[in-house]
Each structure stands twice: as C-alpha cells, then as structure tokens.
Design an enzyme around this catalytic site. Structure first.
Site, PDB file in Angstrom:
ATOM      1  N   GLU A  51      40.454   2.439-101.789  1.00 20.32           N
ATOM      2  CA  GLU A  51      39.837   2.290-100.336  1.00 20.32           C
ATOM      3  C   GLU A  51      40.955   2.593 -99.189  1.00 20.32           C
ATOM      4  O   GLU A  51      40.935   2.082 -98.025  1.00 20.32           O
ATOM      5  CB  GLU A  51      39.274   0.915-100.072  1.00 20.32           C
ATOM      6  CG  GLU A  51      37.750   0.910-100.643  1.00 20.32           C
ATOM      7  CD  GLU A  51      36.995   2.502-100.310  1.00 20.32           C
ATOM      8  OE1 GLU A  51      37.204   2.747 -99.017  1.00 20.32           O
ATOM      9  OE2 GLU A  51      36.371   2.811-101.138  1.00 20.32           O
TER      10      GLU A  51
HETATM   11  C1  FAD Z   1      41.341   1.762-110.461  1.00 18.78           C
HETATM   12  C2  FAD Z   1      41.170   2.747-109.278  1.00 18.78           C
HETATM   13  C3  FAD Z   1      39.777   2.906-108.891  1.00 18.78           C
HETATM   14  C4  FAD Z   1      39.546   3.946-107.942  1.00 18.78           C
HETATM   15  N1  FAD Z   1      38.126   4.167-107.416  1.00 18.78           N
HETATM   16  C5  FAD Z   1      38.065   5.334-106.722  1.00 18.78           C
HETATM   17  C6  FAD Z   1      36.482   5.579-106.312  1.00 18.78           C
HETATM   18  O1  FAD Z   1      35.544   4.838-106.886  1.00 18.78           O
HETATM   19  N2  FAD Z   1      36.343   6.585-105.716  1.00 18.78           N
HETATM   20  C7  FAD Z   1      37.223   7.378-105.394  1.00 18.78           C
HETATM   21  O2  FAD Z   1      36.986   8.431-104.644  1.00 18.78           O
HETATM   22  N3  FAD Z   1      38.457   7.198-105.461  1.00 18.78           N
HETATM   23  C8  FAD Z   1      39.037   5.979-106.103  1.00 18.78           C
HETATM   24  N4  FAD Z   1      40.319   5.625-106.552  1.00 18.78           N
HETATM   25  C9  FAD Z   1      41.343   6.439-105.845  1.00 18.78           C
HETATM   26  C10 FAD Z   1      42.050   5.657-104.629  1.00 18.78           C
HETATM   27  O3  FAD Z   1      41.070   5.628-103.521  1.00 18.78           O
HETATM   28  C11 FAD Z   1      43.266   6.447-104.324  1.00 18.78           C
HETATM   29  O4  FAD Z   1      44.088   6.027-105.530  1.00 18.78           O
HETATM   30  C12 FAD Z   1      44.056   6.081-103.042  1.00 18.78           C
HETATM   31  O5  FAD Z   1      43.095   6.355-101.889  1.00 18.78           O
HETATM   32  C13 FAD Z   1      45.238   6.541-102.977  1.00 18.78           C
HETATM   33  O6  FAD Z   1      45.444   7.999-103.386  1.00 18.78           O
HETATM   34  P1  FAD Z   1      46.531   8.319-104.417  1.00 18.78           P
HETATM   35  O7  FAD Z   1      46.428   7.401-105.487  1.00 18.78           O
HETATM   36  O8  FAD Z   1      46.344  10.097-104.507  1.00 18.78           O
HETATM   37  O9  FAD Z   1      47.849   8.111-103.675  1.00 18.78           O
HETATM   38  P2  FAD Z   1      48.594   9.279-102.468  1.00 18.78           P
HETATM   39  O10 FAD Z   1      47.713   9.600-101.489  1.00 18.78           O
HETATM   40  O11 FAD Z   1      49.257  10.241-103.110  1.00 18.78           O
HETATM   41  O12 FAD Z   1      49.470   8.219-101.891  1.00 18.78           O
HETATM   42  C14 FAD Z   1      50.811   7.933-102.735  1.00 18.78           C
HETATM   43  C15 FAD Z   1      51.537   7.031-101.406  1.00 18.78           C
HETATM   44  O13 FAD Z   1      51.997   7.847-100.319  1.00 18.78           O
HETATM   45  C16 FAD Z   1      51.529   7.136 -99.275  1.00 18.78           C
HETATM   46  N5  FAD Z   1      50.918   8.054 -98.332  1.00 18.78           N
HETATM   47  C17 FAD Z   1      50.060   9.335 -98.706  1.00 18.78           C
HETATM   48  N6  FAD Z   1      49.763   9.868 -97.319  1.00 18.78           N
HETATM   49  C18 FAD Z   1      50.418   9.241 -96.268  1.00 18.78           C
HETATM   50  C19 FAD Z   1      50.573   9.741 -95.118  1.00 18.78           C
HETATM   51  N7  FAD Z   1      49.780  10.450 -94.341  1.00 18.78           N
HETATM   52  N8  FAD Z   1      51.104   8.689 -94.321  1.00 18.78           N
HETATM   53  C20 FAD Z   1      51.888   7.638 -94.828  1.00 18.78           C
HETATM   54  N9  FAD Z   1      51.969   7.234 -96.197  1.00 18.78           N
HETATM   55  C21 FAD Z   1      51.218   8.263 -97.138  1.00 18.78           C
HETATM   56  C22 FAD Z   1      50.420   6.128 -99.641  1.00 18.78           C
HETATM   57  O14 FAD Z   1      50.300   5.099 -98.813  1.00 18.78           O
HETATM   58  C23 FAD Z   1      50.818   5.668-100.914  1.00 18.78           C
HETATM   59  O15 FAD Z   1      52.062   4.746-101.162  1.00 18.78           O
HETATM   60  C24 FAD Z   1      40.476   4.779-107.269  1.00 18.78           C
HETATM   61  C25 FAD Z   1      41.850   4.571-107.674  1.00 18.78           C
HETATM   62  C26 FAD Z   1      42.167   3.635-108.663  1.00 18.78           C
HETATM   63  C27 FAD Z   1      43.446   3.531-109.156  1.00 18.78           C
END
Ligand code: FAD
Length: 589
Positions: free
Chosen positions: A440
């Site tokens: 989220e």
């Molecule tokens: C168990 C689980 C359930 C989930 N359920 C859903 C779901 O139901 N529906 C859905 O759509 N998604 C879902 N997700 C996805 C989840 O919302 C994302 O994992 C989350 O939004 C982060 O994206 P990412 O994992 O790609 O990390 P990334 O976006 O790659 O981020 C990696 C790191 O970089 C940082 N970062 C990235 N961009 C920036 C920026 N612009 N400025 C500063 N820091 C930044 C982040 O804070 C983080 O620390 C789920 C994930 C998990 C693990």
C-alpha cells in the site's frame, strides 16, 4: 500459550470518554446508535473474533495456502469461518443500507477491524480488500456496475482484489504495461501480468471482482495514461447470475515471510473482459478511493498486531519467574519473582502499551474525521474534516505499521528465547506485520506523501496544528495538567520549526524533502500521540482510584517522559539536512 481477548474496555474509553461518540451520533444516518447498541456490536464482534477466527491463526501460519494448477485453497477452517463472517453481516458494517449494509460509523468498523486482524491478520485481509473494492465501486462505478456488484461486495458474498503491481512497476505505477483494447460491445480485453496480488485467487467466494489498472491503446505515457477496469473472475449476467469463466487466472503463489493464510498471486490476464470504471486515463485518481481505504486499513493491521503482541507479552511476564526485583523479593517463598518486576521488562511492556493505545486513539480520531467528512450537513465542516483525513491517512498507514513492527519485536524480547521459538506465537507477529510497512505504498513513500504533498504542496499543516494549538492554549494555565501539556507544547514547537526549516530549504534543494521525510513522519506522529495522550490523561485524572484510569494516567506519563523525548533527536536529524545523505557517489556504496 498465546491468547487473545479484544481490548473492549479501551475501545469504549476511546469512543465514549475521549472522542464524544454520543455527539457523533447526531450525524445524519447515525441517529439511534445508542451506547448499548455499540457495546452490543463490539461485544459480539469480540466473541466472533476470539471464538471463530483466533483459533485459525497459528494453524493457518503453519499450513499456508495450497496451489494446484491455477486453483488456490485456503488453510483449513478459513471457508467455514468466512461463511460465518458473511452470515453475521460483518463485512457490511459500513456499507450503504441500499446495498444491504448497516451504515455504521467508521469509528465502530475500525474497532471491528482491529479485533479481526488481531485474531488472524491473514484471514482479515480478505474482507479488508473487499471493503476497499466496495468503496471504490461506490465512489466511481456507474449505476449498472453498482447495481450488479455493489450488494455482493458489500455482503462479502463475492470478494474484491486490487491489481496494480507488475514485475517492473511497484511504487512507480506510471511504468505499468497491461493493455486494455476496446471491444465493439463497449467492454475491453485486458492482457498483461500482475504480480503480488493479495487474495487474487482463493476458494472462499464463488466470484472475485478485480480492480485492474491498465493502459488504453491511445494512452499518454506515464501515470496520466492509466485507466481503471472492473474485471470479474466469473462473468456476471445481466440478472446477476454467474456466467462463463473470464480469462484471468492465477499463475503462481509466492512463498513469503508472513501472512501465510492469504495468497499472494501472480495473475495472468489473457484477453480478460473488463469494464471501464470512471473516465479513461483517470484510473490512478479513481484507484485512490481504494488505496486510501486500504492505507488506513493497513495502519489498523499494524495496531492489531501490536495489541496482540502486547497481550501475549504481559501474560507471559506475569508468569515467567527469573531473578529478583531490585528492591527485594516479591515472594520470598518462591525461588524467583515474575519478570514483570524488572524495570527493563516494564520499560518494554510500557513502550508496547503506550504505542498501542496511542495508535488506537490516533486511528479513531482519524475515523471520526472520516465520518464527519462523509456525513456532516455543512459543506465547510465536511471540507475541514476531509483535510484532516487527507493529512492523517499517510500517518496512520506508516506510523501504525512502524509501531506494529516495533511493538511485535519488543513482544519477542519480553519472552526472551521463548519469544523466538514458534510455540509462543510472538515470532509470527513479527513476520506477519512486516509486510504492512511495505505494501500500500512503502512507509518511505507515505512519509513523502505527508511532507511533500500534504504539508508542502497542499498546505494542510494547520488541520493538525490548529486543534493542537487551541488545546494547548486552553489548558496551559491548568497546573494539574502541566506534566502533559508542557511536553506536548514543546514537541509541537519542534514540529513547527522542522516544518518551517524544510519549507525554506525545499525549493532550492530538491533532496531535502526526501532526506527528511521518514524522520518528519515520526516527529509528526509522536506529536499527534502526545496530543491524544494529553487528552486521555485529562479524562483519566479526575477519576480517582479505578485501576483502568490509574493505568491510563501512568501510561500517559510514561509516553511523555520516555517516548516523546525522541522528538528532539528527530528534529536534530531533520535540520541537519540532506548533505550527509547525498555525499557518497553512487559507486562508493
Ligand atoms: C505480500 C504482498 C502483497 C501485496 N499485495 C498487493 C496487491 O494486492 N495488489 C497490488 O497491486 N500490489 C500488491 N503488493 C505490491 C506492493 O504494493 C509493492 O510491493 C509496494 O508498493 C512496493 O513496490 P515494489 O515492491 O516494487 O518496491 P519498489 O517500488 O521497487 O521500491 C523499492 C524501494 O525503493 C523505494 N523507492 C521506490 N521509489 C521511490 C521514490 N520515488 N522515492 C523514494 N524511494 C523510493 C521504496 O520505498 C522501497 O524501499 C503486494 C506486495 C506484497 C509483498
């Protein structure tokens, strides 16, 4: 053995003594919600969560979900418990009466969600997502979409799921690639792969309604070219009956650290039929209805796990005998005293307690504003409340989940090695709650939403600062409250100064906001808790010798003396600025 009992006494304190729930029932639609009715609802919910849901928590963690050629089976007992949840009308607490809902205040529903997710977070996720899907449909769906899907989502007969994330696009949704091609009948054919989709496939409901973000063929690049689609797992006929299976399927489920009872799915869309929700290219804006609902809900999950871990830690600390109290044996006839006598164990328990009860007050204060923003007859009052909700949503999401992790870790520490092994339930809390800081929108992103967007861009600081300043000014002459009001005023001064410093620097130094955001979030949140703890202390102070109020007052004192001083360090980190954060070249890491 781990145990769970809903903290009903504190729930009633927050509603009726701290936040004037009786006044709240003057809002249109809440008339007739007497204290007796609310107590009965919370009491029934507590029994349901303790008797039906809590027994699943450990076994679901051990068993996990099962995946077999696209089919997902939930852990034993989930289907029966889910059927009873729907039968009891619990998913529909806040839903509109025209959709068969009960139109209850968010304040009551938040407490239900806290209990449900304390009892079993991976079970609570299913109705939580469904409620978000219902809110989204209600805010942005057309009349036909609402009529066809609204009542089923409201009741929980069908479940909801949100499909945003793709392998190459998490935080930056502007990168998403899933395509939606218009069909002659007005529907769209969606093709792409979504990952990490919670409750994307399961056996609890005969249908799942997915809200999917995708791009139309003529979409502009980036986040301005995203549209929102309603995609049913099973197509729905005009009369509401179920038709053919849609071309959306689960390709795999993830192995993961916690919430083992809730499947995290790879979802393949192979020309799946979907219907546009809201305007073309405005999907991200619409999706925020669900995302904001889910953000607050995820904050509640942090609170829920904090509460569960605290209860378990207290029960253990009363029983486990090790060493002697520094002031001499409590019971010389026994070989050792219970560990609850040790100052360091008490420090841990009180930190757990002060954060948990503080987070509960913060969640309910936000829920109160949410109810007012939706129902107050005066548009100006609604707007003011809406600003509070907008400001506090990232705080509730990030701070309550940070506290969830912090409190759950302390909960392991209180039990020592017995906290690290599985049998006592504490390590599961650490694993389950960890994801709440990530999904989220990560807590780093929430912090930037608070500081960059809500404070610097939308100028909402006054929505919080105004009530706090008025409260401090009206109480600062009261000597009986000085021990609470003075530290609150000092924290608020630090917060105001930090806000001013960043505002001055941000335009010329674009990295300042990002470098300060997480510390700013915590400074803001601790000041919010100080405001609410001061108000709680004011209620408890005149109540005399009753143990509940004495404990409230003592916990308020602990918060002011042993947690709030962290604000000085946070302020120092913020004003130190971004230079040391940015100094290393990327190659030097
Ligand atoms: C168990 C689980 C359930 C989930 N359920 C859903 C779901 O139901 N529906 C859905 O759509 N998604 C879902 N997700 C996805 C989840 O919302 C994302 O994992 C989350 O939004 C982060 O994206 P990412 O994992 O790609 O990390 P990334 O976006 O790659 O981020 C990696 C790191 O970089 C940082 N970062 C990235 N961009 C920036 C920026 N612009 N400025 C500063 N820091 C930044 C982040 O804070 C983080 O620390 C789920 C994930 C998990 C693990």
């Amino acid at each position: 053995m781990p145990q769970f009992q809903a903290p009903l006494r504190d729930h009633l304190f927050c509603l009726f003594e701290l936040l004037d729930f009786e006044g709240h029932t003057k809002l249109p639609g809440f008339e007739g919600l007497s204290r007796d009715v609310v107590e009965a609802v919370l009491g029934q919910s507590a029994r349901f969560c303790a008797d039906v849901v809590y027994p699943l928590n450990r076994s679901a963690d051990e068993e996990g979900v099962h995946f077999d050629r696209g089919r997902v089976t939930t852990p034993q007992g989930f289907r029966q418990a889910y059927a009873r949840l729907v039968e009891g009308g619990w998913p529909a607490l806040t839903a509109a009466p025209e959709h068969g809902g009960q139109g209850m205040p968010h304040m009551v529903n938040f407490l239900f969600e806290e209990m449900l997710n304390s009892a079993c977070l991976s079970f609570g996720l299913f109705p939580g997502l469904t409620r978000g899907a219902y809110v989204l449909l209600n805010d942005h769906g057309n009349a036909e979409q609402k009529a066809l899907h609204g009542p089923k989502l409201a009741s929980g007969e069908w479940s909801g799921s949100m499909c945003l994330t793709e392998a190459h696009c998490g935080t930056d949704l502007g990168l998403l690639k899933t395509q939606a091609v218009p069909q002659p009948d007005g529907s769209f054919a969606l093709t792409g792969t979504k990952i990490f989709i919670s409750a994307g496939e399961h056996d609890l409901t005969p249908n799942i309604i997915y809200f999917v973000l995708a791009r139309l063929p003529d979409a502009p690049k980036g986040s301005k070219g995203i549209s929102l689609f309603l995609v049913p797992k099973v197509l729905v006929n005009q009369d509401g009956s179920l038709g053919a299976r849609n071309a959306i399927s689960c390709g795999a489920v993830e192995q993961k650290m916690g919430i083992h009872g809730c499947p995290t799915c790879v979802m393949n869309l192979d020309g799946a039929l979907g219907w546009l929700v809201g305007e073309a290219h405005q999907g991200l804006k619409a999706m925020f209805s669900m995302m904001n609902t889910e953000r607050i809900a995820v904050g509640i999950h942090g609170l829920a796990i904090a509460g569960a871990s605290y209860q378990n830690a207290v029960a253990y600390a009363r029983e486990r005998a090790q060493g002697r109290a520094p002031s001499g044996p409590r019971d010389a006839g026994k070989p050792a005293d219970p560990i609850i006598v040790h100052p360091d164990v008490r420090r841990m328990l009180l930190t757990q307690r002060a954060l948990t009860e503080g987070c509960r007050m913060l969640a309910l204060w936000t829920a109160q504003a949410l109810d007012v923003s939706e129902r107050h007859p005066d548009a100006a009052v609604r707007k003011r409340a809406d600003d509070v909700v907008a400001l506090m949503t990232p705080v509730v999401k990030a701070f309550l989940t940070d506290c969830g992790s912090e409190v759950a870790n302390l909960g392991v520490q209180v039990l020592g090695g017995h906290g690290f092994i599985r049998a006592n339930g504490q390590e599961q809390h650490v694993r389950d709650v960890r994801i709440t800081q990530i999904y989220e929108g990560t807590n780093g992103i929430q912090s930037m939403d608070l500081l960059g967007r809500k404070i610097l861009h939308l100028n909402l600081f006054g929505s919080f600062s105004g009530p706090v300043t008025a409260y401090v000014e009206s109480r600062e002459a009261d000597d009986r409250l000085a021990e609470f009001i003075a530290p609150l005023a000092a924290a608020h001064d630090l917060l105001e100064d930090a806000t001013h410093v960043i505002r001055e620097r941000a335009a010329a130094h674009p990295e300042e906001t990002g470098a300060a955001a997480v510390d700013y979030m915590r400074l803001f949140a601790l000041t919010s808790l100080a405001y609410l703890w001061a108000r709680a202390a004011e209620v408890a102070a005149p109540k005399g010798n009753d143990d509940f109020y004495r404990a409230k007052l003592a916990t308020a004192r602990f918060f002011m003396q042993r947690i709030l001083p962290d604000t000085a360090a946070l302020h120092a980190k913020i004003v130190a600025g971004a230079s040391s954060v940015m100094e290393l070249d990327e190659a030097m890491f």
